[in-house]
Motif scaffolding. Sequence first.
Motif, PDB file in Angstrom:
ATOM      1  N   MET A 142       0.832  -1.214   0.000  1.00 53.84           N
ATOM      2  CA  MET A 142       0.000   0.000   0.000  1.00 53.84           C
ATOM      3  C   MET A 142       0.865   1.262   0.000  1.00 53.84           C
ATOM      4  N   ILE A 143       1.902   1.232   0.851  1.00 52.53           N
ATOM      5  CA  ILE A 143       2.836   2.364   0.862  1.00 52.53           C
ATOM      6  C   ILE A 143       4.222   1.848   0.492  1.00 52.53           C
ATOM      7  N   GLU A 144       4.861   2.569  -0.419  1.00 48.00           N
ATOM      8  CA  GLU A 144       6.202   2.188  -0.822  1.00 48.00           C
ATOM      9  C   GLU A 144       7.094   3.420  -0.710  1.00 48.00           C
ATOM     10  N   VAL A 145       8.126   3.297   0.058  1.00 42.42           N
ATOM     11  CA  VAL A 145       9.070   4.404   0.206  1.00 42.42           C
ATOM     12  C   VAL A 145      10.403   3.930  -0.353  1.00 42.42           C
ATOM     13  N   ASN A 146      10.892   4.620  -1.378  1.00 44.56           N
ATOM     14  CA  ASN A 146      12.128   4.194  -2.022  1.00 44.56           C
ATOM     15  C   ASN A 146      13.218   5.260  -1.962  1.00 44.56           C
ATOM     16  N   ASN A 147      14.275   4.949  -1.269  1.00 49.97           N
ATOM     17  CA  ASN A 147      15.479   5.796  -1.218  1.00 49.97           C
ATOM     18  C   ASN A 147      15.181   7.262  -0.935  1.00 49.97           C
ATOM     19  N   VAL A 148      14.339   7.494   0.048  1.00 49.80           N
ATOM     20  CA  VAL A 148      13.975   8.876   0.339  1.00 49.80           C
ATOM     21  C   VAL A 148      15.036   9.555   1.210  1.00 49.80           C
ATOM     22  N   SER A 149      15.478  10.719   0.751  1.00 45.71           N
ATOM     23  CA  SER A 149      16.392  11.538   1.540  1.00 45.71           C
ATOM     24  C   SER A 149      15.804  12.923   1.667  1.00 45.71           C
ATOM     25  N   LYS A 150      16.123  13.571   2.768  1.00 50.41           N
ATOM     26  CA  LYS A 150      15.687  14.964   2.934  1.00 50.41           C
ATOM     27  C   LYS A 150      16.862  15.753   3.483  1.00 50.41           C
ATOM     28  N   ILE A 151      17.216  16.794   2.755  1.00 54.71           N
ATOM     29  CA  ILE A 151      18.329  17.638   3.193  1.00 54.71           C
ATOM     30  C   ILE A 151      17.803  19.049   3.409  1.00 54.71           C
ATOM     31  N   TYR A 152      18.064  19.602   4.571  1.00 59.00           N
ATOM     32  CA  TYR A 152      17.719  20.996   4.841  1.00 59.00           C
ATOM     33  C   TYR A 152      18.962  21.845   4.684  1.00 59.00           C
ATOM     34  N   THR A 153      18.840  22.921   3.936  1.00 57.47           N
ATOM     35  CA  THR A 153      19.988  23.820   3.817  1.00 57.47           C
ATOM     36  C   THR A 153      19.617  25.172   4.403  1.00 57.47           C
ATOM     37  N   THR A 154      20.323  25.551   5.446  1.00 58.68           N
ATOM     38  CA  THR A 154      20.105  26.884   6.006  1.00 58.68           C
ATOM     39  C   THR A 154      21.442  27.611   6.040  1.00 58.68           C
ATOM     40  N   GLN A 155      21.476  28.750   5.394  1.00 63.21           N
ATOM     41  CA  GLN A 155      22.664  29.592   5.311  1.00 63.21           C
ATOM     42  C   GLN A 155      23.900  28.790   4.885  1.00 63.21           C
ATOM     43  N   GLY A 156      23.711  28.023   3.822  1.00 62.89           N
ATOM     44  CA  GLY A 156      24.833  27.296   3.254  1.00 62.89           C
ATOM     45  C   GLY A 156      25.201  26.006   3.961  1.00 62.89           C
ATOM     46  N   VAL A 157      24.657  25.805   5.163  1.00 62.51           N
ATOM     47  CA  VAL A 157      24.962  24.573   5.879  1.00 62.51           C
ATOM     48  C   VAL A 157      23.829  23.582   5.634  1.00 62.51           C
ATOM     49  N   SER A 158      24.161  22.396   5.135  1.00 59.03           N
ATOM     50  CA  SER A 158      23.101  21.436   4.887  1.00 59.03           C
ATOM     51  C   SER A 158      23.103  20.342   5.944  1.00 59.03           C
ATOM     52  N   ALA A 159      21.896  19.963   6.335  1.00 64.68           N
ATOM     53  CA  ALA A 159      21.747  18.920   7.340  1.00 64.68           C
ATOM     54  C   ALA A 159      20.904  17.795   6.749  1.00 64.68           C
ATOM     55  N   HIS A 160      21.385  16.582   6.920  1.00 67.85           N
ATOM     56  CA  HIS A 160      20.671  15.409   6.427  1.00 67.85           C
ATOM     57  C   HIS A 160      19.606  15.005   7.439  1.00 67.85           C
ATOM     58  N   ALA A 161      18.341  15.311   7.168  1.00 64.77           N
ATOM     59  CA  ALA A 161      17.285  14.933   8.105  1.00 64.77           C
ATOM     60  C   ALA A 161      16.888  13.473   7.898  1.00 64.77           C
ATOM     61  N   LEU A 162      16.906  13.036   6.632  1.00 66.30           N
ATOM     62  CA  LEU A 162      16.599  11.640   6.320  1.00 66.30           C
ATOM     63  C   LEU A 162      17.638  11.134   5.336  1.00 66.30           C
ATOM     64  N   LYS A 163      18.142   9.930   5.588  1.00 63.60           N
ATOM     65  CA  LYS A 163      19.185   9.388   4.716  1.00 63.60           C
ATOM     66  C   LYS A 163      18.718   8.099   4.062  1.00 63.60           C
ATOM     67  N   ASP A 164      18.447   8.168   2.788  1.00 64.88           N
ATOM     68  CA  ASP A 164      18.217   6.981   1.970  1.00 64.88           C
ATOM     69  C   ASP A 164      17.291   5.963   2.646  1.00 64.88           C
ATOM     70  N   ILE A 165      16.055   6.387   2.875  1.00 68.81           N
ATOM     71  CA  ILE A 165      15.125   5.512   3.597  1.00 68.81           C
ATOM     72  C   ILE A 165      14.225   4.739   2.630  1.00 68.81           C
ATOM     73  N   SER A 166      14.145   3.447   2.816  1.00 66.61           N
ATOM     74  CA  SER A 166      13.275   2.604   1.991  1.00 66.61           C
ATOM     75  C   SER A 166      12.517   1.633   2.882  1.00 66.61           C
ATOM     76  N   PHE A 167      11.240   1.528   2.665  1.00 60.45           N
ATOM     77  CA  PHE A 167      10.458   0.465   3.315  1.00 60.45           C
ATOM     78  C   PHE A 167       9.101   0.346   2.635  1.00 60.45           C
ATOM     79  N   ASN A 168       8.430  -0.753   2.884  1.00 58.72           N
ATOM     80  CA  ASN A 168       7.087  -0.966   2.346  1.00 58.72           C
ATOM     81  C   ASN A 168       6.122  -1.183   3.497  1.00 58.72           C
ATOM     82  N   VAL A 169       4.892  -0.791   3.283  1.00 59.26           N
ATOM     83  CA  VAL A 169       3.860  -1.125   4.249  1.00 59.26           C
ATOM     84  C   VAL A 169       2.741  -1.835   3.491  1.00 59.26           C
ATOM     85  N   PRO A 170       2.551  -3.128   3.737  1.00 63.86           N
ATOM     86  CA  PRO A 170       1.459  -3.832   3.059  1.00 63.86           C
ATOM     87  C   PRO A 170       0.101  -3.341   3.554  1.00 63.86           C
TER      88      PRO A 170
END
Lengths: 341, 217
Positions: A1-29
């Motif tokens: 039902m839910i498929e998450v593939n290689n999701v990453s989230k990077i926040y960049t504030t004033q040139g500094v980037s922070a990895h909030a999510l790193k390469d997340i994958s999972f399924n929910v039947p």
Amino acid sequence: MIEVNNVSKIYTTQGVSAHALKDISFNVPAGEILGIVGHSGAGKSTLIRCLNLLERPSSGQIIIDKQELTTLNASQLRLARHHIGMIFQHFNLLSSRSAYANIAFPLQLLGHDRRTIAKKIAPLIELTGLTQLQHAYPSQLSGGQKQRVAIARALACQPKVLLCDEATSALDPYNTTNILELLKDINRQLGLTIVLITHEMDVIKQVCDRVGILDKGELVEINNTLQFLAKPQTTIGKQFASSCLQLPLPSILQKRLQNQQTATNKALIHIAFHGKQTNTPIISRLSQQLKCEINIIQANIEYIQDQPIGMMLVEVDYNATEFLTALNNITNVVAEVKGYV
Amino acid sequence: MSKALVIELFNATWETLYMVGIASIIATIIGIPLGVCLFITRKHGLLPHKVFNRTLAAIINALRSIPFIILLVAIIPFTRFVVGTSIGTTAAIVPLSIGAFPFVARLVENSLNEIPIGLIEAGQAMGASLWQIIYKILLPEAAASIVNGVTLMVIALIGYSAMAGVVGGGGLGDLAIRYGYQRFDTRIMLITVIILIIMVQLIQVAGDFCTRKLDKR
């Protein structure tokens, strides 16, 4: 039902980037309740907000009900969101509307007429036990009641997926259990797929079929709840598992705790067991076999997914290492020496 | 008190109500959308637009910093363009509206700021469009606070309207200056002040009543 593939989230504030999510994958039947647990700042909220694109992932794919959300345009996304329910820690009810009007809100957004709305939400009001309260305003409701309204509202458009963002974190233990029971009912009755995030293992223990551990933006472990509790794979997983399975040491013993076994002190041993092991009379058997006295300090048996999980804190007047060996000969339990008193 | 003076008082009261009433309506109609614009175009807003936001904010600040008496005479050409004349009660409505709408815009922006961000998020999660978020979430949730602010604005406008005499706008303030001050008629001065006090009280009571009715928090 839910498929998450290689999701990453990077926040960049004033040139500094922070990895909030790193390469997340999972399924929910379909029909599963998945719990994501992690410490605050681990990225739980970001992750659940990525699932309905309240937060757009920097890269990766989100597929819900065969629809790839990440490729939709704004109006297609709005349409898709009508079928993804969401509830929040602080309920987010409209204070200017009664409970009934709050529940009707998503249907009004879709332009349904009054009669259709009334017909659609009547069963939801009953399901969430709000019949008496439907004309009350949010300010007149308790936290638990507000969350019920929020749940009914989230279900108004008959979604297939429900996202719960710390839905019970603002509630007392009684209401937490109450709301979790309701979520479980909904999951069974409507076959709804639920993803919830929380920092409390108790929530996971009460309702989740599977659990994922999020640590510093990484999904380090994901497993069936019972299997996870019995055998966590990672250090952080072990922390979370033991936080809800370890019996706490009474403070009076904690103060007297020593590191070395001597002739005068006794060993404090924590024993955890699950499934069929709960039927084995460990204590009386060991007591007879080793001819020693075993004093139970604390003991508890819990049922997770209708499977018993037991915990025991015992005090034994015996060599700790030999006691553990004898214990493992009887049955395969997880035992640990906490110290000596 | 002569009959003529009583009629004069009645007329002046009516003129004040007319000027302030119409100007308040116009200021509210212009101010609310501008307040919403300020709110949604700001940084991390629903429709962020830095240049638009900064420009609008600058115009509003500029209008708010002009003393009303200056504004009144400065925009005479504009007033003539809009209502065809630059003197009289109707003409006074133009500067009063222009003096009040930036105030309304700011107070609407403030009221919208008080709405928990979670409500907007919930709306987005439910698939509400920008327009639906504005008129089904933002405005109803801020309604009580906006009415409260508009009440303030109406009362401030009654004060401003006293200066309308400069462009022949009439009204209670003008009457008080001409009869009460310039002719040393303390009685007229006192009566106009009492009428103004009653007017302000009634508006405040009505505003509070509406705020209470709307506020379900």
